[in-house]
Design an enzyme around this catalytic site. Structure first.
Site, mmCIF file in Angstrom:
data_model
loop_
_atom_site.group_PDB
_atom_site.id
_atom_site.type_symbol
_atom_site.label_atom_id
_atom_site.label_comp_id
_atom_site.label_asym_id
_atom_site.label_seq_id
_atom_site.Cartn_x
_atom_site.Cartn_y
_atom_site.Cartn_z
ATOM 1 N N HIS A 18 1.159 4.895 -2.178
ATOM 2 C CA HIS A 18 0.729 5.854 -3.212
ATOM 3 C C HIS A 18 1.971 6.565 -3.740
ATOM 4 O O HIS A 18 2.741 7.137 -2.948
ATOM 5 C CB HIS A 18 -0.219 6.892 -2.608
ATOM 6 C CG HIS A 18 -1.481 6.318 -2.047
ATOM 7 N ND1 HIS A 18 -2.626 6.148 -2.788
ATOM 8 C CD2 HIS A 18 -1.782 5.857 -0.802
ATOM 9 C CE1 HIS A 18 -3.577 5.621 -2.024
ATOM 10 N NE2 HIS A 18 -3.083 5.440 -0.813
ATOM 11 N N ASP A 36 1.723 3.538 3.216
ATOM 12 C CA ASP A 36 0.738 4.476 2.675
ATOM 13 C C ASP A 36 1.432 5.581 1.873
ATOM 14 O O ASP A 36 1.340 5.616 0.654
ATOM 15 C CB ASP A 36 -0.101 5.095 3.801
ATOM 16 C CG ASP A 36 -1.460 5.578 3.331
ATOM 17 O OD1 ASP A 36 -1.797 5.319 2.178
ATOM 18 O OD2 ASP A 36 -2.186 6.197 4.132
ATOM 19 N N ASP A 37 2.097 6.490 2.582
ATOM 20 C CA ASP A 37 2.730 7.649 1.942
ATOM 21 C C ASP A 37 4.029 7.943 2.693
ATOM 22 O O ASP A 37 4.061 8.799 3.577
ATOM 23 C CB ASP A 37 1.791 8.858 2.049
ATOM 24 C CG ASP A 37 0.460 8.627 1.365
ATOM 25 O OD1 ASP A 37 0.413 8.611 0.133
ATOM 26 O OD2 ASP A 37 -0.548 8.438 2.079
ATOM 27 N N ASP A 77 -9.522 7.974 -8.137
ATOM 28 C CA ASP A 77 -9.781 8.974 -7.094
ATOM 29 C C ASP A 77 -11.297 9.134 -6.997
ATOM 30 O O ASP A 77 -11.947 9.582 -7.954
ATOM 31 C CB ASP A 77 -9.104 10.301 -7.462
ATOM 32 C CG ASP A 77 -9.233 11.332 -6.340
ATOM 33 O OD1 ASP A 77 -10.178 11.227 -5.536
ATOM 34 O OD2 ASP A 77 -8.394 12.249 -6.296
ATOM 35 N N GLY A 93 -8.495 8.376 -2.527
ATOM 36 C CA GLY A 93 -8.979 9.753 -2.578
ATOM 37 C C GLY A 93 -9.752 10.087 -1.319
ATOM 38 O O GLY A 93 -10.077 9.196 -0.520
ATOM 39 N N GLU A 123 -12.343 4.186 6.173
ATOM 40 C CA GLU A 123 -11.155 4.932 6.615
ATOM 41 C C GLU A 123 -11.571 6.025 7.607
ATOM 42 O O GLU A 123 -10.780 6.490 8.415
ATOM 43 C CB GLU A 123 -10.529 5.548 5.355
ATOM 44 C CG GLU A 123 -9.171 6.114 5.514
ATOM 45 C CD GLU A 123 -8.658 6.660 4.184
ATOM 46 O OE1 GLU A 123 -9.350 6.517 3.154
ATOM 47 O OE2 GLU A 123 -7.563 7.238 4.187
ATOM 48 N N ASN A 133 2.727 9.423 -5.342
ATOM 49 C CA ASN A 133 3.037 10.823 -5.019
ATOM 50 C C ASN A 133 3.076 11.112 -3.516
ATOM 51 O O ASN A 133 3.590 12.153 -3.103
ATOM 52 C CB ASN A 133 2.070 11.769 -5.729
ATOM 53 C CG ASN A 133 2.392 11.850 -7.212
ATOM 54 O OD1 ASN A 133 3.466 12.295 -7.586
ATOM 55 N ND2 ASN A 133 1.494 11.357 -8.041
ATOM 56 N N SER A 163 -1.061 4.638 -8.201
ATOM 57 C CA SER A 163 -1.085 6.063 -8.501
ATOM 58 C C SER A 163 -2.265 6.401 -9.400
ATOM 59 O O SER A 163 -2.713 5.579 -10.199
ATOM 60 C CB SER A 163 0.224 6.471 -9.194
ATOM 61 O OG SER A 163 0.348 7.873 -9.208
ATOM 62 N N HIS A 220 0.858 -1.193 0.000
ATOM 63 C CA HIS A 220 0.000 0.000 0.000
ATOM 64 C C HIS A 220 0.890 1.238 0.000
ATOM 65 O O HIS A 220 1.256 1.767 1.057
ATOM 66 C CB HIS A 220 -0.919 -0.010 1.227
ATOM 67 C CG HIS A 220 -1.980 1.050 1.213
ATOM 68 N ND1 HIS A 220 -3.312 0.798 1.423
ATOM 69 C CD2 HIS A 220 -1.913 2.391 0.998
ATOM 70 C CE1 HIS A 220 -4.013 1.921 1.351
ATOM 71 N NE2 HIS A 220 -3.172 2.921 1.102
HETATM 72 P P1 5GP Z 1 -0.997 9.587 -6.412
HETATM 73 O O1 5GP Z 1 -2.222 8.800 -6.723
HETATM 74 O O2 5GP Z 1 -1.079 10.986 -6.974
HETATM 75 O O3 5GP Z 1 0.271 8.889 -6.796
HETATM 76 O O4 5GP Z 1 -0.881 9.693 -4.819
HETATM 77 C C1 5GP Z 1 -1.587 10.635 -4.045
HETATM 78 C C2 5GP Z 1 -3.066 10.319 -4.008
HETATM 79 O O5 5GP Z 1 -3.264 9.071 -3.335
HETATM 80 C C3 5GP Z 1 -3.898 11.311 -3.210
HETATM 81 O O6 5GP Z 1 -4.275 12.412 -3.991
HETATM 82 C C4 5GP Z 1 -5.086 10.469 -2.792
HETATM 83 O O7 5GP Z 1 -6.024 10.362 -3.838
HETATM 84 C C5 5GP Z 1 -4.464 9.103 -2.582
HETATM 85 N N1 5GP Z 1 -4.106 8.863 -1.172
HETATM 86 C C6 5GP Z 1 -2.889 8.928 -0.610
HETATM 87 N N2 5GP Z 1 -2.940 8.623 0.703
HETATM 88 C C7 5GP Z 1 -4.220 8.349 0.971
HETATM 89 C C8 5GP Z 1 -4.916 7.956 2.150
HETATM 90 O O8 5GP Z 1 -4.360 7.800 3.255
HETATM 91 N N3 5GP Z 1 -6.256 7.765 2.025
HETATM 92 C C9 5GP Z 1 -6.914 7.920 0.841
HETATM 93 N N4 5GP Z 1 -8.217 7.685 0.836
HETATM 94 N N5 5GP Z 1 -6.293 8.278 -0.278
HETATM 95 C C10 5GP Z 1 -4.965 8.491 -0.222
#
Ligand code: 5GP
Length: 346
Positions: free
Chosen positions: A18, A285-286, A140, A173, A203, A20, A98, A16
């Site tokens: 993401h 996550d991030d 998203d 999202g 969530e 960005n 992503s 898990h």
């Molecule tokens: P990307 O999809 O642009 O690579 O990564 C960032 C995106 O991942 C955010 O704009 C959001 O849509 C999603 N995202 C990242 N972390 C979370 C989270 O903890 N919960 C949710 N629901 N979405 C997340």
């Protein structure tokens, strides 16, 4: 062996992440230098140690990062850096997710977005970075049913043409925006065409009906699931559905604590599911936004919940069973874990 060294040397599976949200301080530095006119500072792209933000503020952070990452060149750099950083942290198998974006100013299209991530994965392979990387195309939820359907159609094309690199769909999202019922047909179509599904579910509180509906698909994995169980305002009915379908949960401790959906590490729902013996996978996550990495997340779980090194090893090994890549990949990974297993756990 000291705990942090053990966690770093532990072979790990990250399911898990993401893209960005995973951009490191160093890569942000490079992006800021590329785009000085945006006047973006580090404090706007990451949540440091001891800091917390509301979930809404976290989503503002992603918007800032998206300003910095808006061309094929940026995406390629970000994806290769992120993959190499996970590899340096001992991650042997990574599923990156992503949301494809289009940017008229740079000519970026959603198709090129996915192709660029694939190129980055292939580049790391060519450089023999010791990590197997797959890609989940993210929906998203903010963007509604039509975009969700288009995203699934794109993902279906890449499922057939990417040589096994694109393997699934993520639903993510801002969880307070939109309703899963509008996305159900797109998600069902994805599942029917052989894409694996990882859905962010429960969530935030008060998503009982949406979660109940989406669990009927059923998804192959759940992101977070913080408010599924009765002690968190969910219900036994939801728990039963998750258990009966044996759906693994992707759990991200620091993200949930810093994003304030969980009060403190000791109250994280890891405990509830782990004690029940239900499949859970520790994830970041991030890692950029929440200033962490997978080794730190394993260490946090171990110290908070009193897990021995052997229990931690088992947790990382069991994660192999929940990856979306085919059985042949699982077998290769299991062999790798056997080769690296400390003598005392054999
Ligand atoms: P990307 O999809 O642009 O690579 O990564 C960032 C995106 O991942 C955010 O704009 C959001 O849509 C999603 N995202 C990242 N972390 C979370 C989270 O903890 N919960 C949710 N629901 N979405 C997340």
């Amino acid at each position: 062996m000291r705990p942090m060294r053990f966690m770093r040397e532990l072979p790990k599976v990250e399911l898990h992440a993401h893209l960005n949200g995973s951009v490191s301080f160093q890569t942000i530095e490079k992006l800021i230098r590329r785009k000085p006119q945006l006047n973006i500072e580090h404090s706007m792209t990451a949540i440091g140690k001891g800091q917390r933000r509301t979930l809404d503020e976290c989503f503002q952070v992603f918007k800032v990062i998206h300003q910095l990452v808006d061309s094929e060149e940026d995406i390629f750099m970000v994806a290769t850096d992120v993959i190499k950083e996970f590899a340096a942290d001992g991650v042997k198998y990574l599923e990156l997710r992503s949301t494809p974006r289009e940017e008229t100013t740079t000519g970026l299209t959603k198709r090129r977005y996915i192709e660029t991530v694939i190129k980055a994965i292939q580049q790391c392979k060519r450089e023999r970075v010791d990590i197997d990387v797959r890609f989940l195309v993210a929906i998203d939820r903010r963007n509604g049913s039509q975009v969700a359907m288009e995203t699934v159609q794109l993902a279906e094309e890449f499922l057939l043409s990417s040589d096994g690199l694109v393997i699934g769909i993520d639903l993510s999202g801002d969880p307070t925006v939109g309703h899963g019922r509008d996305l159900l047909s797109a998600l069902q179509k994805a599942k029917d065409s052989g894409l694996k599904l990882s859905l962010h579910l429960s969530e935030v509180p008060s998503q009982h009906d949406e979660t109940d509906l989406l669990l009927n698909i059923p998804p192959d994995r759940i992101g977070h699931g913080t408010f599924l169980h009765p002690e968190m305002g969910g219900s036994q009915g939801l728990v039963d559905k998750v258990v009966q379908n044996n759906i693994p949960l992707e759990l991200c401790l620091t993200s949930n604590v810093k994003g304030q959906t969980v009060q403190c590490y000791a109250e994280h729902h890891f405990k509830y599911w782990y004690q029940m013996g239900h499949p859970v996978v520790i994830c970041t996550d991030d890692k950029g936004v929440f200033a962490t990495d997978l080794s730190q997340e394993y260490k946090m779980a171990a110290t908070t919940f009193g897990l021995s090194h052997e229990a931690v090893w088992k947790l990382s090994q069991q994660a192999i069973d929940y990856i979306f890549a085919p059985d042949s990949v699982k077998e290769q990974l299991k062999q790798k874990w056997r080769d690296l297993q400390p003598q005392e756990f054999k």
